[in-house]
Every structure is written in C-alpha cells, then in structure tokens.
Design a protein around this motif. Structure first.
Motif, PDB file in Angstrom:
ATOM      1  N   TYR A  26      -5.765  16.391  -0.277  1.00 34.02           N
ATOM      2  CA  TYR A  26      -6.202  15.226  -1.050  1.00 34.02           C
ATOM      3  C   TYR A  26      -5.344  14.037  -0.648  1.00 34.02           C
ATOM      4  CZ  TYR A  26      -8.024  19.023  -3.908  1.00 34.02           C
ATOM      5  OH  TYR A  26      -8.665  20.163  -4.335  1.00 34.02           O
ATOM      6  N   LEU A  27      -5.977  12.889  -0.493  1.00 29.35           N
ATOM      7  CA  LEU A  27      -5.207  11.679  -0.213  1.00 29.35           C
ATOM      8  C   LEU A  27      -5.387  10.698  -1.364  1.00 29.35           C
ATOM      9  CD1 LEU A  27      -5.720  10.725   3.550  1.00 29.35           C
ATOM     10  CD2 LEU A  27      -3.730  11.789   2.486  1.00 29.35           C
ATOM     11  N   ILE A  28      -4.323   9.995  -1.658  1.00 30.49           N
ATOM     12  CA  ILE A  28      -4.370   8.914  -2.643  1.00 30.49           C
ATOM     13  C   ILE A  28      -3.853   7.661  -1.946  1.00 30.49           C
ATOM     14  CG2 ILE A  28      -3.403   8.028  -4.806  1.00 30.49           C
ATOM     15  CD1 ILE A  28      -3.106  11.050  -5.638  1.00 30.49           C
ATOM     16  N   ILE A  29      -4.687   6.644  -1.907  1.00 31.20           N
ATOM     17  CA  ILE A  29      -4.232   5.360  -1.360  1.00 31.20           C
ATOM     18  C   ILE A  29      -4.127   4.396  -2.530  1.00 31.20           C
ATOM     19  CG2 ILE A  29      -4.687   3.469   0.242  1.00 31.20           C
ATOM     20  CD1 ILE A  29      -6.434   5.295   1.861  1.00 31.20           C
ATOM     21  N   GLY A  30      -2.926   3.886  -2.767  1.00 29.37           N
ATOM     22  CA  GLY A  30      -2.695   2.955  -3.871  1.00 29.37           C
ATOM     23  C   GLY A  30      -2.446   1.560  -3.331  1.00 29.37           C
TER      24      GLY A  30
ATOM     25  N   ILE B 207       0.855  -1.194   0.000  1.00 34.42           N
ATOM     26  CA  ILE B 207       0.000   0.000   0.000  1.00 34.42           C
ATOM     27  C   ILE B 207       0.891   1.244   0.000  1.00 34.42           C
ATOM     28  CG2 ILE B 207      -1.822   1.262   1.241  1.00 34.42           C
ATOM     29  CD1 ILE B 207      -2.618  -1.420   2.533  1.00 34.42           C
ATOM     30  N   LEU B 208       0.579   2.174  -0.881  1.00 37.85           N
ATOM     31  CA  LEU B 208       1.335   3.428  -0.971  1.00 37.85           C
ATOM     32  C   LEU B 208       0.361   4.592  -0.825  1.00 37.85           C
ATOM     33  CD1 LEU B 208       4.021   4.923  -1.678  1.00 37.85           C
ATOM     34  CD2 LEU B 208       3.337   4.769  -4.076  1.00 37.85           C
ATOM     35  N   THR B 209       0.460   5.293   0.309  1.00 38.74           N
ATOM     36  CA  THR B 209      -0.427   6.439   0.553  1.00 38.74           C
ATOM     37  C   THR B 209       0.335   7.727   0.269  1.00 38.74           C
ATOM     38  OG1 THR B 209      -1.557   5.195   2.269  1.00 38.74           O
ATOM     39  CG2 THR B 209      -1.900   7.567   2.273  1.00 38.74           C
ATOM     40  N   GLU B 210      -0.286   8.621  -0.499  1.00 45.19           N
ATOM     41  CA  GLU B 210       0.354   9.889  -0.816  1.00 45.19           C
ATOM     42  C   GLU B 210      -0.635  11.026  -0.579  1.00 45.19           C
ATOM     43  OE1 GLU B 210       3.560   9.182  -4.093  1.00 45.19           O
ATOM     44  OE2 GLU B 210       1.690   8.345  -4.852  1.00 45.19           O
ATOM     45  N   GLY B 211      -0.133  12.146  -0.098  1.00 43.82           N
ATOM     46  CA  GLY B 211      -1.003  13.288   0.173  1.00 43.82           C
ATOM     47  C   GLY B 211      -0.612  14.473  -0.689  1.00 43.82           C
ATOM     48  N   ILE B 212      -1.605  15.264  -1.065  1.00 39.60           N
ATOM     49  CA  ILE B 212      -1.335  16.512  -1.788  1.00 39.60           C
ATOM     50  C   ILE B 212      -2.020  17.613  -0.984  1.00 39.60           C
ATOM     51  CG2 ILE B 212      -1.648  17.792  -3.942  1.00 39.60           C
ATOM     52  CD1 ILE B 212      -2.206  15.003  -5.274  1.00 39.60           C
TER      53      ILE B 212
END
Ligand code: BTN
Length: 233
Positions: free
Chosen positions: A118-122, A106-111
């Motif tokens: 904004y959050l992106i959970i991959g 799991i790769l979580t990235e925030g903007i």
C-alpha cells in the motif's frame, strides 16, 4: 474511488495508515485543518486552521517505484499551474517551491504486508496562509503570499485529485524526466548534498527515469536516491 473529508484531523497520512485495510483503493483523505501534520525526517508540517490543503491518497501497488514522489510533484505542479501560472520549481525529491520558497511538501509512505503493498502519498499545499512561524517564514510561501489574493481551497484540491488520479492509473508509466528537468530547482547549479553524515559538493547534471539524481562531483559522477539538496551558487 473513495473520498473522505474531515473538518479537523490530526494527520491525513496517519488516518490512512490507521485504516488502510478497511478502505477502498484509491481513497482520498482531506482536511483544511490538520493539527499534527508530519513532514519528512520526523519534522512537523505547519498549517494554520482552514487556510491550507492537507490531502493524502492511499492506493495498492505491485511494487514500490521510487519515482512516485516525483510523479506526484509533477501532478501538483500541473494542478497549481492550472490555477495560477507562477514560477514553480520542483526541489528534488519531494518539495515544490516558488522561486526558492516552499509552497508544497510531499510525504510518501509505504506499508508492505504479506498480501499487498500500500502506498500513501501525503501532500500539503500552502494556500491562504501568509504568516508562518519564525524559523520557516523566510523559506516558506503560499499562493496568497505570492499574489495577495485568496484562493478557494476546494478548487485546488479538485485539480490535484484529478492529476493524482492520472498518475495512480499510470503507475507503471515512465517518469516525465523532461518536465522535471525544466522545473528542477538547482539544475546545472553547484549544490551541496548530504550523504550519510557527510556533506558533499557537486553539480546536478541529470535525472534518471527511476527518480535518481545525477551529480557530477570533482572526481566522479554519482547517482543519488535520497537526500537534501542546497544550492551553493
Ligand atoms: C515535507 O515537506 O517534509 C513533507 C510534508 C508533507 C505534509 C503533508 S500534509 C498532508 C499529509 N499529512 C501529513 O501528516 N503530512 C502530509
């Protein structure tokens, strides 16, 4: 909710990062043929064409909660259990293993902009791939590698989306620490962990609701927020 499926895509996280301002929240971005998947700490994420799931979700939040990756790990573990009940372990902070082999990353990235966060959970799940490149093959598994059976990627995707929707809608809820502790790789075991350049030793004794891991060292008790854990024994 918006759903975008691509027959081929370089990276579902990258797609959402490029288009985050023009999409609905949440937007799910899915491919079964991800050609340039990214992992944590600059690593790549390997996946042979049309054998695995690559899924990312973009949503808006008021604040960044560090425990969101563990919540996603719970969501994926429950989704996989609904498909087939195997010995899933959550490897803090962002992997799911079967036994000691990785099936999901799991790769979580925030903007953060001046108007919103904004959050992106991959999420990458190995499903029907049985051979991985030499350097990761012995530490990597898939549903097919474990059971010898083929799985419909769409079934697993639907389960995961269903469970992720729940955690996004309950973003402010407490982390289910008990669930994680029951599945926590290395719980009560002697481990080593990286802190900065140093490698330290200790024993995992607890998990906090904010997602921090509690480690007992020789002369101290430490809460750690990020890092890589290795079991010594
Ligand atoms: C890791 O184990 O380091 C995290 C791997 C995360 C891989 C997923 S696959 C879907 C999404 N898109 C990416 O490029 N990476 C994540």
């Amino acid at each position: 909710m918006k759903y975008l499926y691509f027959p081929t895509l370089s990276s579902t996280n990258d797609y959402l990062k490029e288009h985050y301002l023009d999409l609905d929240y949440p937007t799910y971005c899915v491919t079964y043929n991800q050609t340039k998947g990214r992992g944590r700490t600059g690593h790549s994420w390997e996946a042979s064409p049309n054998l695995n799931l690559a899924l990312s979700v973009l949503f808006k939040v008021d604040d960044i909660k560090e425990n969101i990756t563990l919540k996603a790990a719970i969501a994926v573990t429950k989704a996989l259990k609904n498909i087939i009940d195997l010995a899933y372990n959550i490897k803090w902070p962002n992997d799911i293993l079967i036994g000691n082999k990785k099936i999901c990353g799991i790769l979580t990235e925030g903007i953060t902009t001046k108007d919103a966060i904004y959050l992106i959970i991959g999420i990458g799940v190995n499903i029907n791939q049985i051979n991985f490149s030499k350097d990761i093959d012995d530490k990597t598994t898939s549903l097919k590698k474990e059971t010898g059976k083929e799985y419909l990627i769409k079934d697993i995707e639907d389960e995961i989306i269903n469970k992720l929707n729940f955690i996004i809608n309950h973003y402010n809820d407490q982390l289910d620490v008990d669930f994680i502790k029951k599945h926590l790789y290395g719980m009560n075991k002697e481990i080593s962990y990286h802190q900065g350049q140093e490698i330290k030793k200790g024993r995992i004794i607890d998990l906090k609701t904010n997602g921090e891991l509690v480690i007992e060292t020789e002369n101290d008790i430490k809460n750690i927020r990020t890092g890589e854990i290795t079991i010594i024994r």
